[in-house]
Scaffold this motif. Structure first.
Motif, PDB file in Angstrom:
ATOM      1  N   ALA A 124     -56.020  77.869 -16.449  1.00 30.16           N
ATOM      2  CA  ALA A 124     -56.527  77.318 -17.710  1.00 30.16           C
ATOM      3  C   ALA A 124     -56.201  78.212 -18.900  1.00 30.16           C
ATOM      4  O   ALA A 124     -55.785  77.717 -19.958  1.00 30.16           O
ATOM      5  N   GLU A 125     -56.362  79.515 -18.757  1.00 27.71           N
ATOM      6  CA  GLU A 125     -56.131  80.421 -19.884  1.00 27.71           C
ATOM      7  C   GLU A 125     -54.675  80.391 -20.356  1.00 27.71           C
ATOM      8  O   GLU A 125     -54.398  80.246 -21.539  1.00 27.71           O
ATOM      9  N   THR A 126     -53.747  80.495 -19.405  1.00 23.64           N
ATOM     10  CA  THR A 126     -52.329  80.469 -19.757  1.00 23.64           C
ATOM     11  C   THR A 126     -51.946  79.123 -20.361  1.00 23.64           C
ATOM     12  O   THR A 126     -51.226  79.061 -21.360  1.00 23.64           O
ATOM     13  N   LEU A 127     -52.440  78.049 -19.758  1.00 27.11           N
ATOM     14  CA  LEU A 127     -52.092  76.720 -20.259  1.00 27.11           C
ATOM     15  C   LEU A 127     -52.630  76.506 -21.670  1.00 27.11           C
ATOM     16  O   LEU A 127     -51.930  75.948 -22.523  1.00 27.11           O
ATOM     17  N   LYS A 128     -53.843  76.937 -21.948  1.00 28.79           N
ATOM     18  CA  LYS A 128     -54.407  76.765 -23.298  1.00 28.79           C
ATOM     19  C   LYS A 128     -53.571  77.502 -24.332  1.00 28.79           C
ATOM     20  O   LYS A 128     -53.331  76.989 -25.432  1.00 28.79           O
ATOM     21  N   THR A 129     -53.081  78.683 -23.982  1.00 21.03           N
ATOM     22  CA  THR A 129     -52.198  79.430 -24.890  1.00 21.03           C
ATOM     23  C   THR A 129     -50.890  78.669 -25.088  1.00 21.03           C
ATOM     24  O   THR A 129     -50.410  78.511 -26.216  1.00 21.03           O
ATOM     25  N   ARG A 130     -50.312  78.192 -23.995  1.00 15.19           N
ATOM     26  CA  ARG A 130     -49.059  77.440 -24.095  1.00 15.19           C
ATOM     27  C   ARG A 130     -49.237  76.169 -24.909  1.00 15.19           C
ATOM     28  O   ARG A 130     -48.360  75.779 -25.695  1.00 15.19           O
ATOM     29  N   LEU A 131     -50.363  75.489 -24.721  1.00 18.73           N
ATOM     30  CA  LEU A 131     -50.622  74.266 -25.484  1.00 18.73           C
ATOM     31  C   LEU A 131     -50.771  74.548 -26.973  1.00 18.73           C
ATOM     32  O   LEU A 131     -50.293  73.770 -27.806  1.00 18.73           O
ATOM     33  N   SER A 132     -51.406  75.638 -27.316  1.00 13.43           N
ATOM     34  CA  SER A 132     -51.560  76.008 -28.724  1.00 13.43           C
ATOM     35  C   SER A 132     -50.187  76.221 -29.367  1.00 13.43           C
ATOM     36  O   SER A 132     -49.911  75.706 -30.455  1.00 13.43           O
ATOM     37  N   VAL A 133     -49.333  76.943 -28.669  1.00  5.12           N
ATOM     38  CA  VAL A 133     -47.969  77.177 -29.170  1.00  5.12           C
ATOM     39  C   VAL A 133     -47.220  75.847 -29.240  1.00  5.12           C
ATOM     40  O   VAL A 133     -46.559  75.549 -30.242  1.00  5.12           O
ATOM     41  N   PHE A 134     -47.339  75.049 -28.199  1.00  2.86           N
ATOM     42  CA  PHE A 134     -46.666  73.751 -28.154  1.00  2.86           C
ATOM     43  C   PHE A 134     -47.061  72.892 -29.352  1.00  2.86           C
ATOM     44  O   PHE A 134     -46.207  72.340 -30.053  1.00  2.86           O
ATOM     45  N   HIS A 135     -48.367  72.775 -29.605  1.00  9.35           N
ATOM     46  CA  HIS A 135     -48.834  71.933 -30.713  1.00  9.35           C
ATOM     47  C   HIS A 135     -48.335  72.462 -32.060  1.00  9.35           C
ATOM     48  O   HIS A 135     -47.892  71.677 -32.902  1.00  9.35           O
ATOM     49  N   SER A 136     -48.386  73.754 -32.263  1.00  7.86           N
ATOM     50  CA  SER A 136     -47.978  74.313 -33.562  1.00  7.86           C
ATOM     51  C   SER A 136     -46.483  74.139 -33.796  1.00  7.86           C
ATOM     52  O   SER A 136     -46.052  73.946 -34.928  1.00  7.86           O
TER      53      SER A 136
END
Length: 171
Positions: A124-136
């Motif tokens: 979850a932690e890694t994915l949330k970081t990746r999703l934040s980068v993805f969205h931005s």
């Protein structure tokens, strides 16, 4: 002179990122193949506006352009659930999921009886970081192609998402 594919492999083997120019060069080579005469699908590229502009320039030189952008929308919480529950059989690539497609015996491949693994970054932690980068990075790409974007509700069952894709692409 080494091909773009050779250069990309060297970069990946050394742990380096493959440059945008190299990726666009690979796409340029790939779309010359006979199976691409009626079109092609790029999955996960471009991810940034810089990449989108480089891709647009390359295609324009060939008298082509992106005609559709599929924006698969899934709530982040569902993506986390999907990824965190994923288990893989390394030898075959078979994928299981604790909730959606569980193996008959937890942690064991149905066909071979071998152990299943989870990728190190499937948390979850890694994915949330990746999703934040993805969205931005990706939202500006969606805006760049605004007139070509088709929004798909990808939280639905696979068959329903397939129907949405077929409708958007006129298949």
């Amino acid at each position: 002179m080494p091909s773009d594919l050779t250069n990309a492999k060297k970069a990946m083997d050394s742990g380096a990122l493959v440059s945008d120019d190299l990726v666009v060069g690979l796409i340029e080579e790939a779309i010359k193949a006979p199976q691409c005469t009626k079109g092609f699908i790029l999955d996960g590229f471009p991810r940034t506006v810089v990449q989108a502009k480089k891709l647009d320039e390359m295609l324009a030189k060939q008298g082509a352009a992106i005609d559709k952008v599929l924006d698969f929308q899934v709530p982040d919480a569902l993506l986390v659930e999907r990824v965190v529950g994923r288990w893989i059989h390394p030898a075959s690539g078979r994928v299981y999921h604790n909730k959606f497609t569980p193996p008959q015996k937890p942690g064991v491949d149905d066909l071979t009886g071998e152990a299943l693994i989870q990728r190190k970054d499937d948390n979850a932690e890694t994915l949330k970081t990746r999703l934040s980068v993805f969205h931005s990075q990706t939202q500006p790409v969606i805006e760049h192609y605004a007139k070509k974007v088709a929004v798909l509700h990808a939280e639905k069952k696979p068959a329903e998402v397939d129907q949405q894709i077929s409708k958007v692409l006129g298949l």
